[in-house]
Write a protein that holds these residues in place. Structure first.
Motif, PDB file in Angstrom:
ATOM      1  N   MET A   1       0.841  -1.177   0.000  1.00  0.00           N
ATOM      2  CA  MET A   1       0.000   0.000   0.000  1.00  0.00           C
ATOM      3  C   MET A   1       0.885   1.239   0.000  1.00  0.00           C
ATOM      4  O   MET A   1       1.938   1.258   0.617  1.00  0.00           O
ATOM      5  N   THR A   2       0.406   2.256  -0.674  1.00  0.00           N
ATOM      6  CA  THR A   2       1.153   3.506  -0.720  1.00  0.00           C
ATOM      7  C   THR A   2       0.473   4.631   0.053  1.00  0.00           C
ATOM      8  O   THR A   2       1.088   5.655   0.318  1.00  0.00           O
ATOM      9  N   CYS A   3      -0.805   4.459   0.381  1.00  0.00           N
ATOM     10  CA  CYS A   3      -1.538   5.445   1.166  1.00  0.00           C
ATOM     11  C   CYS A   3      -2.801   4.767   1.705  1.00  0.00           C
ATOM     12  O   CYS A   3      -3.116   3.649   1.318  1.00  0.00           O
ATOM     13  N   PHE A   4      -3.506   5.445   2.612  1.00  0.00           N
ATOM     14  CA  PHE A   4      -4.725   4.875   3.173  1.00  0.00           C
ATOM     15  C   PHE A   4      -5.762   5.960   3.423  1.00  0.00           C
ATOM     16  O   PHE A   4      -5.464   7.150   3.401  1.00  0.00           O
ATOM     17  N   SER A   5      -6.990   5.530   3.648  1.00  0.00           N
ATOM     18  CA  SER A   5      -8.096   6.424   3.952  1.00  0.00           C
ATOM     19  C   SER A   5      -8.460   6.253   5.421  1.00  0.00           C
ATOM     20  O   SER A   5      -8.550   5.126   5.916  1.00  0.00           O
ATOM     21  N   LEU A   6      -8.673   7.357   6.105  1.00  0.00           N
ATOM     22  CA  LEU A   6      -9.012   7.334   7.528  1.00  0.00           C
ATOM     23  C   LEU A   6     -10.433   7.883   7.671  1.00  0.00           C
ATOM     24  O   LEU A   6     -10.666   9.071   7.494  1.00  0.00           O
ATOM     25  N   GLY A   7     -11.368   7.003   7.963  1.00  0.00           N
ATOM     26  CA  GLY A   7     -12.763   7.404   8.013  1.00  0.00           C
ATOM     27  C   GLY A   7     -13.306   7.535   9.425  1.00  0.00           C
ATOM     28  O   GLY A   7     -12.682   7.121  10.398  1.00  0.00           O
ATOM     29  N   LEU A   8     -14.484   8.132   9.514  1.00  0.00           N
ATOM     30  CA  LEU A   8     -15.245   8.258  10.755  1.00  0.00           C
ATOM     31  C   LEU A   8     -14.542   9.065  11.852  1.00  0.00           C
ATOM     32  O   LEU A   8     -14.791   8.850  13.034  1.00  0.00           O
ATOM     33  N   LEU A   9     -13.675   9.994  11.483  1.00  0.00           N
ATOM     34  CA  LEU A   9     -13.009  10.811  12.506  1.00  0.00           C
ATOM     35  C   LEU A   9     -14.006  11.601  13.344  1.00  0.00           C
ATOM     36  O   LEU A   9     -13.735  11.876  14.514  1.00  0.00           O
ATOM     37  N   ASP A  10     -15.141  11.942  12.766  1.00  0.00           N
ATOM     38  CA  ASP A  10     -16.131  12.735  13.495  1.00  0.00           C
ATOM     39  C   ASP A  10     -16.679  12.009  14.720  1.00  0.00           C
ATOM     40  O   ASP A  10     -17.084  12.644  15.680  1.00  0.00           O
ATOM     41  N   VAL A  11     -16.656  10.681  14.729  1.00  0.00           N
ATOM     42  CA  VAL A  11     -17.203   9.953  15.880  1.00  0.00           C
ATOM     43  C   VAL A  11     -16.295  10.055  17.109  1.00  0.00           C
ATOM     44  O   VAL A  11     -16.724   9.746  18.216  1.00  0.00           O
ATOM     45  N   PHE A  12     -15.060  10.506  16.929  1.00  0.00           N
ATOM     46  CA  PHE A  12     -14.142  10.679  18.056  1.00  0.00           C
ATOM     47  C   PHE A  12     -14.343  12.008  18.784  1.00  0.00           C
ATOM     48  O   PHE A  12     -13.806  12.204  19.875  1.00  0.00           O
ATOM     49  N   THR A  13     -15.083  12.932  18.171  1.00  0.00           N
ATOM     50  CA  THR A  13     -15.321  14.232  18.803  1.00  0.00           C
ATOM     51  C   THR A  13     -15.985  14.035  20.163  1.00  0.00           C
ATOM     52  O   THR A  13     -16.941  13.285  20.297  1.00  0.00           O
ATOM     53  N   GLY A  14     -15.442  14.691  21.175  1.00  0.00           N
ATOM     54  CA  GLY A  14     -15.994  14.616  22.525  1.00  0.00           C
ATOM     55  C   GLY A  14     -15.292  13.612  23.424  1.00  0.00           C
ATOM     56  O   GLY A  14     -15.525  13.606  24.630  1.00  0.00           O
ATOM     57  N   LEU A  15     -14.429  12.783  22.859  1.00  0.00           N
ATOM     58  CA  LEU A  15     -13.668  11.848  23.696  1.00  0.00           C
ATOM     59  C   LEU A  15     -12.467  12.582  24.276  1.00  0.00           C
ATOM     60  O   LEU A  15     -11.745  13.273  23.558  1.00  0.00           O
ATOM     61  N   SER A  16     -12.228  12.435  25.566  1.00  0.00           N
ATOM     62  CA  SER A  16     -11.106  13.147  26.193  1.00  0.00           C
ATOM     63  C   SER A  16      -9.766  12.546  25.787  1.00  0.00           C
ATOM     64  O   SER A  16      -8.773  13.263  25.685  1.00  0.00           O
ATOM     65  N   THR A  17      -9.733  11.241  25.567  1.00  0.00           N
ATOM     66  CA  THR A  17      -8.509  10.588  25.086  1.00  0.00           C
ATOM     67  C   THR A  17      -8.872   9.568  24.018  1.00  0.00           C
ATOM     68  O   THR A  17      -9.976   9.022  24.003  1.00  0.00           O
ATOM     69  N   LEU A  18      -7.938   9.342  23.130  1.00  0.00           N
ATOM     70  CA  LEU A  18      -8.074   8.321  22.094  1.00  0.00           C
ATOM     71  C   LEU A  18      -7.003   7.275  22.334  1.00  0.00           C
ATOM     72  O   LEU A  18      -5.851   7.624  22.621  1.00  0.00           O
ATOM     73  N   LYS A  19      -7.365   6.025  22.231  1.00  0.00           N
ATOM     74  CA  LYS A  19      -6.398   4.951  22.436  1.00  0.00           C
ATOM     75  C   LYS A  19      -6.089   4.283  21.102  1.00  0.00           C
ATOM     76  O   LYS A  19      -6.993   3.992  20.320  1.00  0.00           O
TER      77      LYS A  19
END
Length: 109
Positions: free
Chosen positions: A1-19
């Motif tokens: 693979m040379t690149c990737f798509s990162l989807g659904l970032l909006d669902v992380f809004t409001g989380l104090s930390t991401l793991k």
């Protein structure tokens, strides 16, 4: 693979930390690759890296510059861990809520 798509970032809004799972602990050993014999394993513990979350609504973002600093740090860290760049970022379900990252795909600017 040379690149990737990162989807659904909006669902992380409001989380104090991401793991992000960066490795696995089996007994006293830390391994980076997920074992292939998962069905027979009960001793695997994920090892997480924690990143700061964000509270800003990103569904209206149309460029990388519109994203909060913590969101950009998350994207860049995922790129570092995977070893390839992100080419598209989704901040919602609509077509116009996909941010194409400049310089990655031919013809994208």
């Amino acid at each position: 693979m040379t690149c990737f798509s990162l989807g659904l970032l909006d669902v992380f809004t409001g989380l104090s930390t991401l793991k992000i799972c960066t490795a696995y602990k089996i007994g006293d050993n830390i391994i980076e690759d997920l074992p292939t014999d998962l069905a027979n394993r009960t001793d695997i513990e994920p090892v997480y890296e924690e990143l700061e979350g964000w509270n800003e609504d990103i569904t209206g973002a149309r460029s990388l510059e519109d994203l909060p600093a913590a969101c950009l740090k998350y994207i860049h860290r995922v790129e570092e861990l995977i070893g390839i760049p992100v080419a598209a970022i989704s901040v919602g379900p609509a077509r116009e809520q996909t941010i194409m990252t400049p310089g990655i795909l031919p013809g994208i600017s």
